[in-house]
Design a protein around this motif. Structure first.
Motif, PDB file in Angstrom:
ATOM      1  N   TYR A 288      13.182   6.234 -11.232  1.00 51.06           N
ATOM      2  CA  TYR A 288      12.432   6.171  -9.984  1.00 51.06           C
ATOM      3  C   TYR A 288      12.948   4.962  -9.209  1.00 51.06           C
ATOM      4  O   TYR A 288      13.146   3.894  -9.783  1.00 51.06           O
ATOM      5  CB  TYR A 288      10.933   6.024 -10.251  1.00 51.06           C
ATOM      6  CG  TYR A 288      10.348   7.210 -10.963  1.00 51.06           C
ATOM      7  CD1 TYR A 288       9.982   8.348 -10.257  1.00 51.06           C
ATOM      8  CD2 TYR A 288      10.177   7.195 -12.344  1.00 51.06           C
ATOM      9  CE1 TYR A 288       9.444   9.445 -10.913  1.00 51.06           C
ATOM     10  CE2 TYR A 288       9.639   8.290 -13.008  1.00 51.06           C
ATOM     11  CZ  TYR A 288       9.286   9.414 -12.289  1.00 51.06           C
ATOM     12  OH  TYR A 288       8.767  10.496 -12.942  1.00 51.06           O
ATOM     13  N   VAL A 289      13.138   5.114  -7.917  1.00 52.19           N
ATOM     14  CA  VAL A 289      13.623   4.012  -7.096  1.00 52.19           C
ATOM     15  C   VAL A 289      12.538   3.649  -6.088  1.00 52.19           C
ATOM     16  O   VAL A 289      11.948   4.517  -5.447  1.00 52.19           O
ATOM     17  CB  VAL A 289      14.965   4.360  -6.415  1.00 52.19           C
ATOM     18  CG1 VAL A 289      14.845   5.558  -5.496  1.00 52.19           C
ATOM     19  CG2 VAL A 289      15.528   3.176  -5.674  1.00 52.19           C
ATOM     20  N   TRP A 290      12.242   2.358  -6.009  1.00 51.35           N
ATOM     21  CA  TRP A 290      11.179   1.832  -5.163  1.00 51.35           C
ATOM     22  C   TRP A 290      11.770   0.921  -4.091  1.00 51.35           C
ATOM     23  O   TRP A 290      12.771   0.252  -4.319  1.00 51.35           O
ATOM     24  CB  TRP A 290      10.231   0.971  -5.991  1.00 51.35           C
ATOM     25  CG  TRP A 290       9.403   1.673  -7.010  1.00 51.35           C
ATOM     26  CD1 TRP A 290       9.813   2.169  -8.218  1.00 51.35           C
ATOM     27  CD2 TRP A 290       8.000   1.917  -6.945  1.00 51.35           C
ATOM     28  NE1 TRP A 290       8.760   2.707  -8.891  1.00 51.35           N
ATOM     29  CE2 TRP A 290       7.632   2.560  -8.129  1.00 51.35           C
ATOM     30  CE3 TRP A 290       7.026   1.642  -5.994  1.00 51.35           C
ATOM     31  CZ2 TRP A 290       6.319   2.945  -8.395  1.00 51.35           C
ATOM     32  CZ3 TRP A 290       5.729   2.020  -6.254  1.00 51.35           C
ATOM     33  CH2 TRP A 290       5.382   2.669  -7.450  1.00 51.35           C
ATOM     34  N   SER A 291      11.086   0.864  -2.958  1.00 50.00           N
ATOM     35  CA  SER A 291      11.390  -0.145  -1.947  1.00 50.00           C
ATOM     36  C   SER A 291      10.128  -0.413  -1.136  1.00 50.00           C
ATOM     37  O   SER A 291       9.180   0.373  -1.185  1.00 50.00           O
ATOM     38  CB  SER A 291      12.544   0.286  -1.040  1.00 50.00           C
ATOM     39  OG  SER A 291      12.159   1.327  -0.173  1.00 50.00           O
ATOM     40  N   ASN A 292      10.143  -1.524  -0.405  1.00 47.34           N
ATOM     41  CA  ASN A 292       8.979  -1.912   0.384  1.00 47.34           C
ATOM     42  C   ASN A 292       9.041  -1.227   1.741  1.00 47.34           C
ATOM     43  O   ASN A 292       9.441  -1.830   2.736  1.00 47.34           O
ATOM     44  CB  ASN A 292       8.913  -3.433   0.529  1.00 47.34           C
ATOM     45  CG  ASN A 292       7.587  -3.885   1.075  1.00 47.34           C
ATOM     46  OD1 ASN A 292       6.594  -3.167   1.006  1.00 47.34           O
ATOM     47  ND2 ASN A 292       7.549  -5.073   1.624  1.00 47.34           N
ATOM     48  N   GLY A 293       8.669   0.023   1.742  1.00 42.28           N
ATOM     49  CA  GLY A 293       8.678   0.821   2.967  1.00 42.28           C
ATOM     50  C   GLY A 293       9.472   2.094   2.771  1.00 42.28           C
ATOM     51  O   GLY A 293      10.622   2.061   2.337  1.00 42.28           O
ATOM     52  N   ALA A 294       8.850   3.195   3.087  1.00 44.95           N
ATOM     53  CA  ALA A 294       9.491   4.497   2.897  1.00 44.95           C
ATOM     54  C   ALA A 294      10.624   4.730   3.891  1.00 44.95           C
ATOM     55  O   ALA A 294      11.473   5.602   3.666  1.00 44.95           O
ATOM     56  CB  ALA A 294       8.454   5.613   3.035  1.00 44.95           C
TER      57      ALA A 294
ATOM     58  N   VAL B  24       6.470   0.875  -2.051  1.00 50.62           N
ATOM     59  CA  VAL B  24       5.571  -0.240  -2.360  1.00 50.62           C
ATOM     60  C   VAL B  24       4.394  -0.261  -1.386  1.00 50.62           C
ATOM     61  O   VAL B  24       3.264  -0.532  -1.777  1.00 50.62           O
ATOM     62  CB  VAL B  24       6.329  -1.582  -2.324  1.00 50.62           C
ATOM     63  CG1 VAL B  24       5.378  -2.759  -2.507  1.00 50.62           C
ATOM     64  CG2 VAL B  24       7.421  -1.607  -3.386  1.00 50.62           C
ATOM     65  N   ARG B  25       4.637   0.046  -0.120  1.00 51.97           N
ATOM     66  CA  ARG B  25       3.560  -0.007   0.872  1.00 51.97           C
ATOM     67  C   ARG B  25       2.445   0.974   0.549  1.00 51.97           C
ATOM     68  O   ARG B  25       1.280   0.701   0.831  1.00 51.97           O
ATOM     69  CB  ARG B  25       4.117   0.254   2.274  1.00 51.97           C
ATOM     70  CG  ARG B  25       4.916  -0.914   2.791  1.00 51.97           C
ATOM     71  CD  ARG B  25       5.361  -0.701   4.212  1.00 51.97           C
ATOM     72  NE  ARG B  25       6.259  -1.786   4.584  1.00 51.97           N
ATOM     73  CZ  ARG B  25       7.240  -1.665   5.453  1.00 51.97           C
ATOM     74  NH1 ARG B  25       7.449  -0.518   6.063  1.00 51.97           N
ATOM     75  NH2 ARG B  25       7.995  -2.690   5.725  1.00 51.97           N
TER      76      ARG B  25
ATOM     77  N   PRO C 114      -7.021   0.932  -2.891  1.00 50.29           N
ATOM     78  CA  PRO C 114      -8.199   0.047  -2.828  1.00 50.29           C
ATOM     79  C   PRO C 114      -8.146  -1.120  -3.813  1.00 50.29           C
ATOM     80  O   PRO C 114      -8.637  -2.196  -3.505  1.00 50.29           O
ATOM     81  CB  PRO C 114      -9.365   0.988  -3.149  1.00 50.29           C
ATOM     82  CG  PRO C 114      -8.874   2.345  -2.792  1.00 50.29           C
ATOM     83  CD  PRO C 114      -7.389   2.332  -3.055  1.00 50.29           C
ATOM     84  N   CYS C 115      -7.536  -0.939  -4.962  1.00 50.42           N
ATOM     85  CA  CYS C 115      -7.504  -2.014  -5.962  1.00 50.42           C
ATOM     86  C   CYS C 115      -6.431  -3.064  -5.654  1.00 50.42           C
ATOM     87  O   CYS C 115      -6.403  -4.128  -6.280  1.00 50.42           O
ATOM     88  CB  CYS C 115      -7.280  -1.440  -7.352  1.00 50.42           C
ATOM     89  SG  CYS C 115      -5.718  -0.557  -7.527  1.00 50.42           S
ATOM     90  N   ALA C 116      -5.555  -2.817  -4.695  1.00 45.17           N
ATOM     91  CA  ALA C 116      -4.452  -3.741  -4.399  1.00 45.17           C
ATOM     92  C   ALA C 116      -4.942  -5.067  -3.842  1.00 45.17           C
ATOM     93  O   ALA C 116      -4.259  -6.087  -3.986  1.00 45.17           O
ATOM     94  CB  ALA C 116      -3.465  -3.092  -3.435  1.00 45.17           C
ATOM     95  N   ASP C 117      -6.119  -5.080  -3.233  1.00 47.72           N
ATOM     96  CA  ASP C 117      -6.618  -6.334  -2.665  1.00 47.72           C
ATOM     97  C   ASP C 117      -6.986  -7.353  -3.746  1.00 47.72           C
ATOM     98  O   ASP C 117      -7.243  -8.518  -3.444  1.00 47.72           O
ATOM     99  CB  ASP C 117      -7.794  -6.090  -1.724  1.00 47.72           C
ATOM    100  CG  ASP C 117      -8.990  -5.436  -2.395  1.00 47.72           C
ATOM    101  OD1 ASP C 117      -8.931  -5.149  -3.611  1.00 47.72           O
ATOM    102  OD2 ASP C 117      -9.991  -5.206  -1.695  1.00 47.72           O
ATOM    103  N   ARG C 118      -6.969  -6.953  -5.005  1.00 47.17           N
ATOM    104  CA  ARG C 118      -7.247  -7.865  -6.118  1.00 47.17           C
ATOM    105  C   ARG C 118      -5.987  -8.594  -6.577  1.00 47.17           C
ATOM    106  O   ARG C 118      -6.046  -9.428  -7.476  1.00 47.17           O
ATOM    107  CB  ARG C 118      -7.820  -7.090  -7.303  1.00 47.17           C
ATOM    108  CG  ARG C 118      -9.122  -6.414  -6.995  1.00 47.17           C
ATOM    109  CD  ARG C 118      -9.650  -5.662  -8.185  1.00 47.17           C
ATOM    110  NE  ARG C 118     -10.707  -4.771  -7.748  1.00 47.17           N
ATOM    111  CZ  ARG C 118     -10.998  -3.628  -8.338  1.00 47.17           C
ATOM    112  NH1 ARG C 118     -10.341  -3.249  -9.410  1.00 47.17           N
ATOM    113  NH2 ARG C 118     -11.962  -2.871  -7.869  1.00 47.17           N
ATOM    114  N   VAL C 119      -4.847  -8.241  -5.980  1.00 50.93           N
ATOM    115  CA  VAL C 119      -3.558  -8.793  -6.404  1.00 50.93           C
ATOM    116  C   VAL C 119      -2.986  -9.646  -5.276  1.00 50.93           C
ATOM    117  O   VAL C 119      -2.997  -9.232  -4.114  1.00 50.93           O
ATOM    118  CB  VAL C 119      -2.579  -7.642  -6.750  1.00 50.93           C
ATOM    119  CG1 VAL C 119      -1.206  -8.178  -7.106  1.00 50.93           C
ATOM    120  CG2 VAL C 119      -3.138  -6.787  -7.885  1.00 50.93           C
ATOM    121  N   SER C 120      -2.480 -10.824  -5.626  1.00 54.10           N
ATOM    122  CA  SER C 120      -1.851 -11.696  -4.625  1.00 54.10           C
ATOM    123  C   SER C 120      -0.564 -11.065  -4.115  1.00 54.10           C
ATOM    124  O   SER C 120       0.228 -10.541  -4.902  1.00 54.10           O
ATOM    125  CB  SER C 120      -1.521 -13.059  -5.232  1.00 54.10           C
ATOM    126  OG  SER C 120      -2.692 -13.690  -5.644  1.00 54.10           O
TER     127      SER C 120
END
Length: 180
Positions: A102-108, A136-137, A143-149
């Motif tokens: 799987y390949v990820w990036s910050n923005g589709a 990544v976006r 909803p749970c992402a706001d718990r992570v810096s």
């Protein structure tokens, strides 16, 4: 025990935001989504602007001006040893390995499509299957992402790839807690 890394985080530093923009550097790390394991050695290639332009890749003036306002450390991408676009993409493909990751990036719409465009310009296929692309976006909007810096973004492609992989792992761990 050695964990098989079936996820790859990619980050680019570029001279534009369109698919045909000059790619100045490519950073990537293999990581495990279910743990905190990351291949910290990763992959890094600094690509010459001239080589990019020989394949019709373009510089956006606004992005170039933006780079002039970045830190001296970030601007080092302009002065580090370079390789050609074809050498950098060939090295990325070799490092990536098989196309089942799987390949990820910050923005589709940024890093992955830009690399796919570059591979096509060379007449090559990207080392991943298009249906294995992840964003990544999208994870950031859970909803749970706001718990992570949020991770640091210092505009070094390899460090940013590591930070983004750690961010996705942390969000995934929160997601598992919520759904457990």
């Amino acid at each position: 025990r050695k964990v098989y890394m079936k996820h790859v985080m990619i980050d680019l530093e570029t001279l534009g935001t369109t698919a045909d923009a000059v790619i100045m550097s490519i950073g990537a790390v293999k990581f495990d989504l279910e743990s905190s394991d990351i291949d910290d050695a990763g992959f890094y290639a600094s690509i010459s602007i001239e080589s990019n332009q020989s394949y019709g890749r373009v510089i956006d003036e606004g992005t170039l001006l933006w780079w002039l306002n970045q830190s001296a450390e970030a601007r080092q991408v302009f002065t580090e040893p370079k390789q050609s676009l074809d050498a950098g993409l060939a090295a990325l493909s070799d490092w990536f390995g098989h196309n089942k990751r799987y390949v990820w990036s910050n923005g589709a719409s940024f890093d992955i499509p830009m690399l796919e465009h570059a591979y096509r310009k060379l007449g090559w296929e990207a080392p991943w299957e298009f249906w294995n692309a992840r964003c990544v976006r999208t994870y950031k909007s859970l909803p749970c992402a706001d718990r992570v810096s949020k991770p640091a973004n210092d505009h070094n492609a390899l460090r940013d790839a590591v930070n983004q992989a750690r961010y996705v792992q942390a969000i995934h761990a929160q997601l598992k807690k919520v759904t457990a």
